[in-house]
Every structure is written in C-alpha cells, then in structure tokens.
Design an enzyme around this catalytic site. Structure first.
Site, PDB file in Angstrom:
ATOM      1  N   CYS A 102       0.109   1.967   6.743  1.00 36.06           N
ATOM      2  CA  CYS A 102       0.428   0.557   6.934  1.00 36.06           C
ATOM      3  C   CYS A 102       0.567  -0.120   5.576  1.00 36.06           C
ATOM      4  O   CYS A 102      -0.029   0.313   4.584  1.00 36.06           O
ATOM      5  CB  CYS A 102      -0.640  -0.127   7.773  1.00 36.06           C
ATOM      6  N   HIS A 107      -8.951   3.857  -1.909  1.00 35.96           N
ATOM      7  CA  HIS A 107      -7.572   3.398  -1.704  1.00 35.96           C
ATOM      8  C   HIS A 107      -7.087   2.630  -2.932  1.00 35.96           C
ATOM      9  O   HIS A 107      -7.018   1.401  -2.920  1.00 35.96           O
ATOM     10  CB  HIS A 107      -7.540   2.524  -0.453  1.00 35.96           C
ATOM     11  N   CYS A 117       0.810  -1.223   0.000  1.00 34.25           N
ATOM     12  CA  CYS A 117       0.000   0.000   0.000  1.00 34.25           C
ATOM     13  C   CYS A 117       0.842   1.272   0.000  1.00 34.25           C
ATOM     14  O   CYS A 117       0.361   2.332  -0.405  1.00 34.25           O
ATOM     15  CB  CYS A 117      -0.938   0.020   1.206  1.00 34.25           C
TER      16      CYS A 117
END
Length: 376
Positions: free
Chosen positions: A362, A332, A89
């Site tokens: 994270c 996202h 991510c």
C-alpha cells in the site's frame, strides 16, 4: 524478444530509529549498497546507464537528487546518471518497475533500481511541515484535511472485522517468523553489514501477547491498531540490478529472477490502504496466472490490517505470506522498503526453489504497486 532480469539484489540491515544506522548519512547508506551490488553481481559500474532511486522525504539530507549523490559517493564513474522518485511507500518498488520498463524498451541494457530512507535523520513528514500538500479541491472532494494512514488502518480493521487480538496475534507471528529466519541465517545472503550492524534491529525476541495487549491505540478512541501492529520507523537502503538475459549472458552476469509482470493500481485515498487487493488481481490477470501459481506473497505490513484484509479478500494461503516476517518486525524505511522486500523475496525464492513470487504494498493516497517475478 527482450526481457528484464534481476542479476543482483542487496540491502543494508534495517536499523531501528536512533539505532545502529542513525549516524550514517542517507547518501552513504545508498552508496554502500551500490558498491555492494556491483561487487556481488560482477558488473562494472561504468556500464550502468541509469540509477533509479526511491525516497519519500526528499528534503534536507535526502534532497537534491539523492540518487545522483549516491552514485558519486559510491565512487562510481561520473558518467553514471541517477534520478530520484516518490511513490510513497512503494517508491523503490516503482523504481524497479521503471528499470524493468527501460531495459524492455531497449533504452538501456543495465539499470540499477533501489531506494533509501533515514527516518532518524529525516523524519517522516519533513517535506510537508507547515505546508498544505493537498489544496482546497481535494479537501472539499473528500471532506478531510488529510489522508491519515493510521486512521485508515482502523477503517480497514472495522470493515474486515479484525479484532485487537487478531492484529496482535498477527504481529507476534511476524516477529516470530523474523526470529526464525535470523537464527537460520536466511537473511545473511541479502544483507551487506554496515557500521558493525549485521542484522535487522527491529526484530523483538522478547515480545509477547501480554506486552502487545498493553499498548495504547492512538488513532481512534476504542481502536485496535497500536504501535505493535504497525510498521516500525526505520533506516536503510536496498538495490537491485536489472538487465536483459542477452546482456547478462554477454557480460557473464547470473540472472536471479525475471520481472514477469509489473502493475500499479489505486483505490479510495481516505481508507488509504486497500489498493494491494485490486493491484494483486490486476497483476494476476495480466500475468495469466492464478494465486495458487504463486509460491510466496510479500504484502507490506504497513499495519497488520493490510495483509489480513488482503488474505480475506484473495483467499490466499497464509503460510505463503511474508514467510520471513514483514515490516512489523523488520522495519519500514519508506523509500527503501520496496527494494528491501523484493531483495528478501528473490533470495527466499532462490533458497527454496519457488518459481513465482508476488510483491505488493500500500502507498499514500490509496495506491499500490504489484510485481510478479519468476525464478531463473
């Protein structure tokens, strides 16, 4: 002494899965923000010495070095190279770190960092279908078959005693902040519309506590994490231009912010999502700053327990956290999110006169990047 400054930051709107960006190839999404970045920042594409691009699912339409393909699709000179990286991510946040390090080291004077993910066209997990990315040694060490972020979110909620109501309230507030920012036009300066899409599609104006309370918790029997308290599956791209103050002055480019400190940290891969806490501490320590010095914090809302646990451990001011909403509301698009968040934060800092901003997120297998930028 050389420094690393951001002279441009732009993104697409974030599209919902199967939404307004679904028909756009990820290379085209990437090319769109590259062209917009050059036009808005005022640099000549021929001067770019590298393009460092984040992308998580590097298969299918996102395979074969999407960075280089984006350069060519943008119509930039063939002399501009590109490379693609995966830190899950945080991929495009890591791209920014590498770009800053490259110009600080003197290996280049102008580098573009960014990323893309079309989760509609290249679904999450596509790169591992039918494969074992871990191997026997990791499974034996941790006694698990995979590192599941949804399960990790439930573990975080349990460890920090975060109730279902607390998560739902946080998620509702994320949408409310994004609605307020949209209505005030606060995203307009950072977004380059595409295919008729001008705003982030994931923002839900009609959500409510009642609607959120009606959602199932899929990760654990009797759990507290739902689709409403998780980041949205999305499509999008974002890009930033990084150079030195000296080079910017010589080329007439306007620095927006300085990359003050950039770190990466790692924590327990089973709980997966806690590394932003040590990453923040590491970044502040290296920067010689305290949390009170930071005017805005962007902590990626992979799941609502992540920023809530971060708040609990750091004691940060909740009013400074994700003031324009986060991934729960905005979406996202994995490989693009680091650059998207930095773009939003830099524009927020300029619009509000905020001196320092901190971004952390994270990442798969228990990692996290943290970046502190300083307004110029």
């Amino acid at each position: 002494m050389r420094d690393a400054v951001i002279v441009g930051a732009v993104r697409t709107p974030v599209g919902r899965r199967k939404g307004g960006l679904a028909e756009i190839h990820p290379v085209a999404l990437s090319a769109h923000v590259l062209r917009a970045l050059a036009e808005r920042s005022g640099f000549e594409p021929a001067e770019v010495e590298d393009v460092i691009w984040g992308c998580v699912s590097q298969v299918g339409e996102q395979s074969w070095n999407v960075a280089r393909n984006a350069v060519l699709a943008a119509g930039w000179p063939e002399t501009v190279p590109g490379t693609t990286l995966d830190r899950q991510c945080g991929s495009s946040q890591q791209a920014l770190h590498f770009a800053a390090a490259t110009v600080l080291a003197g290996h280049a004077d102008l580098v573009v960092a960014g990323g893309v993910e079309s989760m509609t066209r290249v679904p999450m997990g596509s790169s591992a279908i039918g494969q074992d990315p871990y191997g026997a040694a990791i499974r034996e060490r941790y006694g698990v078959t995979s590192f599941d972020q949804g399960v990790g979110a439930e573990m975080v909620a349990e460890r920090w005693q975060l109730s279902r109501a607390r998560l739902d309230d946080y998620s509702l507030a994320s949408h409310a902040a994004a609605v307020r920012a949209q209505d005030a036009g606060e995203f307009d300066a950072e977004i380059e519309p595409i295919a008729g899409v001008k705003i982030d599609e994931g923002v839900r104006r009609d959500t409510s506590r009642e609607k959120l309370a009606g959602l199932k918790a899929p990760f654990k029997t009797g759990g507290v994490v739902t689709a409403g308290s998780a980041s949205q599956i999305s499509d999008g791209a974002a890009a930033l231009a990084v150079t030195t103050s000296e080079h910017a002055a010589a080329r007439g480019l306007r620095p927006l912010a300085r990359v003050h400190t950039a770190v990466v940290a790692a924590d327990d891969p089973v709980i997966v999502l806690t590394a932003p806490i040590p990453a923040t501490a590491k970044a502040l320590r290296k920067a010689g700053l305290t949390l009170s010095d930071i005017g805005v914090y962007e902590v990626n809302e992979a799941f609502a327990p992540v920023p809530l646990a971060w708040l609990a451990e750091t004691g940060a001011d909740p009013a400074r956290l994700n003031p324009r909403g986060g991934a729960i509301a905005l979406g996202h698009p994995l490989g693009a999110s680091g650059a998207r968040i930095m773009t939003t934060m830099v524009h927020h800092m300029r619009q509000t006169g905020t001196r320092y901003g901190l971004q952390t997120m994270c990442e798969g297998a228990g990692m996290a990047n943290a970046t502190i930028v300083e307004l110029l």
